[in-house]
Enzyme design. Structure first.
Site, short mmCIF file in Angstrom:
data_model
loop_
_atom_site.label_atom_id
_atom_site.label_comp_id
_atom_site.label_asym_id
_atom_site.label_seq_id
_atom_site.Cartn_x
_atom_site.Cartn_y
_atom_site.Cartn_z
CD1 TRP A 61 0.73 -0.51 2.96
CD2 TRP A 61 -1.31 -0.12 3.74
NE1 TRP A 61 0.78 -0.61 4.32
CE2 TRP A 61 -0.46 -0.38 4.83
CE3 TRP A 61 -2.65 0.17 3.99
CZ2 TRP A 61 -0.90 -0.37 6.15
CZ3 TRP A 61 -3.09 0.18 5.31
CH2 TRP A 61 -2.22 -0.09 6.37
CG ASN A 62 1.58 3.00 -2.99
OD1 ASN A 62 2.65 2.50 -2.69
ND2 ASN A 62 0.94 2.68 -4.10
CG HIS A 69 -8.97 21.61 -7.80
ND1 HIS A 69 -10.18 21.93 -8.39
CD2 HIS A 69 -9.15 21.79 -6.46
CE1 HIS A 69 -11.04 22.29 -7.45
NE2 HIS A 69 -10.44 22.22 -6.27
CG HIS A 73 -9.64 18.07 -10.89
ND1 HIS A 73 -8.73 18.36 -11.87
CD2 HIS A 73 -10.22 19.25 -10.57
CE1 HIS A 73 -8.75 19.66 -12.12
NE2 HIS A 73 -9.66 20.22 -11.35
CG HIS A 79 -12.51 25.33 -7.17
ND1 HIS A 79 -11.29 25.46 -6.54
CD2 HIS A 79 -12.24 25.42 -8.51
CE1 HIS A 79 -10.34 25.61 -7.45
NE2 HIS A 79 -10.89 25.60 -8.64
MN MN Z 1 -10.25 22.32 -10.69
#
Ligand code: MN
Length: 257
Positions: A61-62, A69, A73, A79
């Site tokens: 696993w990482n 963003h 995405h 935002h």
């Molecule tokens: Mn964006």
């Protein structure tokens, strides 16, 4: 047979195909550059926690470090400053049914070939509607530019001495799409505004208009050339990040063969 039974059968029989609209996410994923004094987003860093070794003999696993963003995405309304007071405007508060909708794909790839700064106009949207019918409320409007075929990061970002050059939306086009009450727009470029949009009035008009109306954005999509103008169903569900302004995500389109 229920609609879902029919859907499952059609999937199994290949009558409905799943098209992945997502770019790979990794250290090579290009990140948008912002001029000074703005804070830049980091690129993607992936650190191995263990890989069948002393840190974890049977597991791999990482850990991830990246901006919200990054790569393919989702832009939530919060935002942008115009969307900051919209209800249900963050990744963890948007109702899940608003992640699913029919796709309207507007193909401007021929125009973009001749003009990297091409902007979608209301006239183009009305022409598209003349051919394919009115954009329904709750649709994802996807702008096909073939920009995702630019696999070299410097071609993808396309920056020269006057800044980045990539296609986007004219302000009045974004306003017309808001009138249609869409879920949001999706693009193949690094953001949902044109490369030069920092110089427009208002700056970044698509972000300003869409998020101000509580609508979403999808950036860095790919495979839009595999979608019909209408008829595909898109699922674009961001991670449920608490107070999140956006999130990398896997975007899937269901397409009838
Ligand atoms: Mn964006």
């Amino acid at each position: 047979m229920s609609s879902l039974d029919a859907f499952v059968k059609d999937l199994a029989a290949g009558r409905i195909q799943v098209v992945d609209l997502t770019q790979p996410l990794g250290p090579d994923t290009p990140v948008i550059a912002l001029p000074e004094p703005f804070t830049a987003s980091p690129g993607v860093t992936i650190e191995t926690l263990s890989r069948y070794d002393d840190g974890g003999p049977a597991w791999y696993w990482n850990s991830l470090h990246l901006g919200e963003h990054t790569g393919t995405h989702f832009d939530a309304p919060v935002h942008w400053i115009t969307g900051k007071d919209q209800p249900q405007n963050r990744c963890d508060t948007i109702p899940a049914e608003r992640f699913v909708g029919p796709a309207c794909v507007i193909d401007v790839s021929a125009d973009v070939k001749d003009d990297a700064d091409f902007l979608l106009t209301p006239e183009r949207i009305l022409n598209w509607e003349g051919e394919h019918g009115r954009i329904p409320a709750g649709a994802w409007v996807l702008l096909r530019t073939d920009w995702s075929k630019r696999t070299d990061p410097s071609d993808f970002l396309n920056v020269d001495e006057t800044g980045p050059h990539s296609p986007g939306f004219r302000k009045d086009a974004s306003e017309l799409l808001v009138e249609r009450d869409i879920l949001g727009v999706g693009v193949e470029t690094i953001g949902t505004d044109a490369g030069q949009a920092g110089t427009f009035y208002p700056p970044f008009p698509n972000h300003t208009i869409m998020h101000g109306a509580g609508k979403f954005g999808l950036a860095s999509l790919t495979n839009l050339d595999r979608l019909p103008p209408t008829g595909a169903l898109v699922v674009a569900a961001p991670l449920k990040i608490v107070d999140g302004s956006g999130s990398p995500l896997r975007v899937l389109a269901f397409v009838e063969r």
